[in-house]
Design a protein around this motif. Structure first.
Motif, PDB file in Angstrom:
ATOM      1  N   UNK A  22       0.806  -1.221   0.000  1.00 22.31           N
ATOM      2  CA  UNK A  22       0.000   0.000   0.000  1.00 22.31           C
ATOM      3  C   UNK A  22       0.842   1.277   0.000  1.00 22.31           C
ATOM      4  N   UNK A  23       2.139   1.124  -0.239  1.00 21.87           N
ATOM      5  CA  UNK A  23       3.022   2.291  -0.275  1.00 21.87           C
ATOM      6  C   UNK A  23       2.701   3.174  -1.479  1.00 21.87           C
ATOM      7  N   UNK A  24       2.771   4.492  -1.274  1.00 22.43           N
ATOM      8  CA  UNK A  24       2.534   5.434  -2.372  1.00 22.43           C
ATOM      9  C   UNK A  24       3.575   5.232  -3.473  1.00 22.43           C
ATOM     10  N   UNK A  25       4.801   4.918  -3.065  1.00 21.33           N
ATOM     11  CA  UNK A  25       5.905   4.806  -4.038  1.00 21.33           C
ATOM     12  C   UNK A  25       5.963   3.438  -4.707  1.00 21.33           C
ATOM     13  N   UNK A  26       5.831   2.358  -3.887  1.00 21.31           N
ATOM     14  CA  UNK A  26       6.058   1.012  -4.433  1.00 21.31           C
ATOM     15  C   UNK A  26       4.792   0.170  -4.532  1.00 21.31           C
ATOM     16  N   UNK A  27       3.677   0.705  -4.061  1.00 23.46           N
ATOM     17  CA  UNK A  27       2.445  -0.086  -4.026  1.00 23.46           C
ATOM     18  C   UNK A  27       1.825  -0.260  -5.397  1.00 23.46           C
ATOM     19  N   UNK A  28       0.792  -1.084  -5.434  1.00 22.75           N
ATOM     20  CA  UNK A  28       0.102  -1.297  -6.699  1.00 22.75           C
ATOM     21  C   UNK A  28      -1.385  -1.500  -6.436  1.00 22.75           C
ATOM     22  N   UNK A  29      -2.159  -1.351  -7.472  1.00 22.60           N
ATOM     23  CA  UNK A  29      -3.618  -1.425  -7.350  1.00 22.60           C
ATOM     24  C   UNK A  29      -4.061  -2.887  -7.291  1.00 22.60           C
ATOM     25  N   UNK A  30      -4.812  -3.232  -6.249  1.00 22.74           N
ATOM     26  CA  UNK A  30      -5.326  -4.599  -6.127  1.00 22.74           C
ATOM     27  C   UNK A  30      -6.627  -4.731  -6.922  1.00 22.74           C
ATOM     28  N   UNK A  31      -6.824  -5.903  -7.524  1.00 23.95           N
ATOM     29  CA  UNK A  31      -8.049  -6.137  -8.292  1.00 23.95           C
ATOM     30  C   UNK A  31      -9.108  -6.791  -7.396  1.00 23.95           C
ATOM     31  N   UNK A  32     -10.327  -6.912  -7.919  1.00 24.25           N
ATOM     32  CA  UNK A  32     -11.444  -7.418  -7.115  1.00 24.25           C
ATOM     33  C   UNK A  32     -11.253  -8.867  -6.679  1.00 24.25           C
ATOM     34  N   UNK A  33     -10.366  -9.603  -7.352  1.00 23.74           N
ATOM     35  CA  UNK A  33     -10.165 -11.010  -6.984  1.00 23.74           C
ATOM     36  C   UNK A  33      -8.896 -11.198  -6.144  1.00 23.74           C
ATOM     37  N   UNK A  34      -8.455 -10.135  -5.475  1.00 22.50           N
ATOM     38  CA  UNK A  34      -7.277 -10.229  -4.603  1.00 22.50           C
ATOM     39  C   UNK A  34      -7.620  -9.809  -3.177  1.00 22.50           C
ATOM     40  N   UNK A  35      -7.032 -10.529  -2.211  1.00 22.40           N
ATOM     41  CA  UNK A  35      -7.318 -10.275  -0.800  1.00 22.40           C
ATOM     42  C   UNK A  35      -6.042 -10.398   0.015  1.00 22.40           C
ATOM     43  N   UNK A  36      -5.894  -9.509   1.013  1.00 28.77           N
ATOM     44  CA  UNK A  36      -4.730  -9.533   1.901  1.00 28.77           C
ATOM     45  C   UNK A  36      -5.214  -9.488   3.348  1.00 28.77           C
ATOM     46  N   UNK A  37      -4.332  -9.898   4.268  1.00 31.14           N
ATOM     47  CA  UNK A  37      -4.742 -10.121   5.657  1.00 31.14           C
ATOM     48  C   UNK A  37      -4.430  -8.977   6.620  1.00 31.14           C
ATOM     49  N   UNK A  38      -4.188  -7.775   6.091  1.00 27.42           N
ATOM     50  CA  UNK A  38      -4.018  -6.600   6.952  1.00 27.42           C
ATOM     51  C   UNK A  38      -4.680  -5.400   6.310  1.00 27.42           C
ATOM     52  N   UNK A  39      -5.229  -4.523   7.143  1.00 28.77           N
ATOM     53  CA  UNK A  39      -5.673  -3.219   6.655  1.00 28.77           C
ATOM     54  C   UNK A  39      -4.429  -2.331   6.495  1.00 28.77           C
ATOM     55  N   UNK A  40      -4.462  -1.402   5.529  1.00 31.06           N
ATOM     56  CA  UNK A  40      -3.254  -0.611   5.233  1.00 31.06           C
ATOM     57  C   UNK A  40      -2.668   0.093   6.449  1.00 31.06           C
ATOM     58  N   UNK A  41      -3.519   0.696   7.292  1.00 37.96           N
ATOM     59  CA  UNK A  41      -3.025   1.404   8.477  1.00 37.96           C
ATOM     60  C   UNK A  41      -3.489   0.718   9.757  1.00 37.96           C
ATOM     61  N   UNK A  42      -3.308  -0.591   9.780  1.00 35.09           N
ATOM     62  CA  UNK A  42      -3.666  -1.395  10.965  1.00 35.09           C
ATOM     63  C   UNK A  42      -3.016  -0.858  12.233  1.00 35.09           C
ATOM     64  N   UNK A  43      -1.875  -0.155  12.072  1.00 37.77           N
ATOM     65  CA  UNK A  43      -1.118   0.325  13.239  1.00 37.77           C
ATOM     66  C   UNK A  43      -1.907   1.338  14.067  1.00 37.77           C
TER      67      UNK A  43
END
Length: 411
Positions: free
Chosen positions: A48-69
């Motif tokens: 989710x980094x502004x510099x290195x991140x990329x756009x996730x598609x509707x068929x992709x899922x990850x196990x953390x919210x971007x600002x879980x901290x």
């Protein structure tokens, strides 16, 4: 959606991989097209980094919210809970009611806490009101008991405070100290929280323990969250004493397995752990069923309030879910206290029972976030049927009545 889920993980734990393989999902690399990525908190920053991140598609899922901290960093959790209290006060919510001593009646579920070095003067003022109290210092960004120590004299942290403040902090600088990016980049001493130590913990067999409870959040707005019924207690290996001569003995005070496993009395068979169901049985037999039920209702209420506190600032990305590890301490008056929340609760198994519990935890989590083991579709409404919950129970189902701001919801 038809087809097999393609999975990736950078956490090589058998309880994860065995669950993926049981579903006949296909392992790929992070450079391939993937559907499900169980990742570390370091990796989620890059996704989710502004510099290195990329756009996730509707068929992709990850196990953390971007600002879980916002929930899982000790300082930010406290900051958000304090803000939540103030907002409820402004709204004249009954939940923000205080007693004659100015203490919250319903929202007093975290120990009195200050950020250091930013709040040093406020801490000193509070300390002097009760100079016989004990406080516990924790680095904001560490886990597993690292860097924690107890103090009961101002002189014990005055040197720490002087060393920390390499220059006089302006208000803006002090505020920046609460930002994870600032702390990571800062060349000074890292930020700490200092909390009033719960020196009257409920003891079993003379030993202190805490609760590790697992909470799954599938969306923050509306809030949909689930409590795993198979949490456990973590016991210290040495009998508890509030004696100041034992303040440095972490085998008395810290329940973290990473600490306790190095103790002479650590039991490798049960790992110093007790199931939550055993705790309930013990409390029902010693304190009564009604009192025990109320205690666990209060714990569930605290979890929901902590999630409501961070919901307004949480990036509620539709590709995300999170399984948090909540640490709760119960005092000898059977009052539960929220100590901290972990973004990546350990999936290491210290005993055979531990491995079974964590395998089932992942299994039940996947059954909720990837219904029927199908390829994720981030457009679904994230309300699983009751038969899919396994050992999870619903804490908040995203309905309006789950979000009452009056005291009727308080156990």
């Amino acid at each position: 959606m038809s087809g097999k889920v393609k999975w990736v993980t950078d956490i090589e734990k058998s309880v994860l991989i065995n669950n993926f393989e049981k579903r006949e999902w296909i392992q790929v690399t992070e450079n391939d097209d993937w559907n499900f990525y169980w990742m570390s908190i370091q990796t989620i920053r890059n996704v989710f980094s502004v510099d290195t991140g990329y756009r996730l598609s509707d068929d992709q899922m990850v196990n953390h919210f971007p600002n879980h901290y916002e929930l899982t960093r000790k300082d930010l959790m406290i900051k958000n809970i304090k803000r939540y209290r103030k907002e409820l006060e402004k709204e004249s919510s009954p939940l923000a009611e205080k007693d004659e001593n100015g203490k919250y009646i319903y929202l007093d579920f975290v120990p009195v806490t200050f950020m250091l070095p930013a709040d040093y003067n406020l801490f000193v003022e509070e300390f002097r009101k009760n100079p016989s109290s004990t406080w516990i210092m924790k680095p904001c960004g560490k886990a597993q008991g690292k860097g924690i120590f107890l103090i009961n004299k101002l002189s014990q942290i005055k040197k720490w405070s002087r060393d920390s403040r390499t220059s006089t902090l302006s208000c803006a600088d002090a505020w920046l100290c609460l930002c994870p990016r600032f702390v990571a980049a800062s060349s000074g001493k890292e930020a700490y929280v200092i909390s009033l130590y719960i020196d009257n913990p409920l003891l079993i067999g003379g030993k202190k323990f805490d609760l590790r409870l697992y909470v799954l959040v599938t969306t923050y707005r509306p809030l949909k969250c689930y409590m795993y019924k198979l949490g456990f207690c973590r016991f210290c290996t040495v009998k508890y004493t509030p004696s100041t001569s034992e303040l440095d003995n972490m085998f008395v005070h810290l329940t973290n397995v990473a600490i306790q496993k190095h103790g002479d009395d650590y039991n490798h068979v049960h790992g110093g752990k007790w199931t939550v169901s055993n705790l309930r049985l013990y409390l029902e037999s010693t304190r009564g069923k009604e009192v025990t039920n109320r205690l666990f209702d209060q714990i569930h209420w605290i979890v929901v309030q902590s999630l409501k506190a961070v919901a307004p600032v949480m990036n509620n990305d539709k590709h995300c879910f999170e399984c948090y590890g909540y640490d709760i301490i119960i005092d000898d008056k059977l009052k539960p206290w929220l100590i901290e929340v972990n973004a990546s609760p350990s999936l290491t198994s210290s005993t055979a029972n531990d491995r079974i519990l964590k395998y089932n935890l992942i299994n039940d989590t996947l059954n909720i976030v990837t219904p029927n083991g199908d390829i994720p579709d981030c457009r679904w409404n994230r309300s699983p049927p009751r038969e899919a919950l396994g050992n999870y129970q619903v804490l908040s189902a995203g309905r309006a009545k789950d979000h009452n701001m009056d005291t009727t919801s308080y156990p």
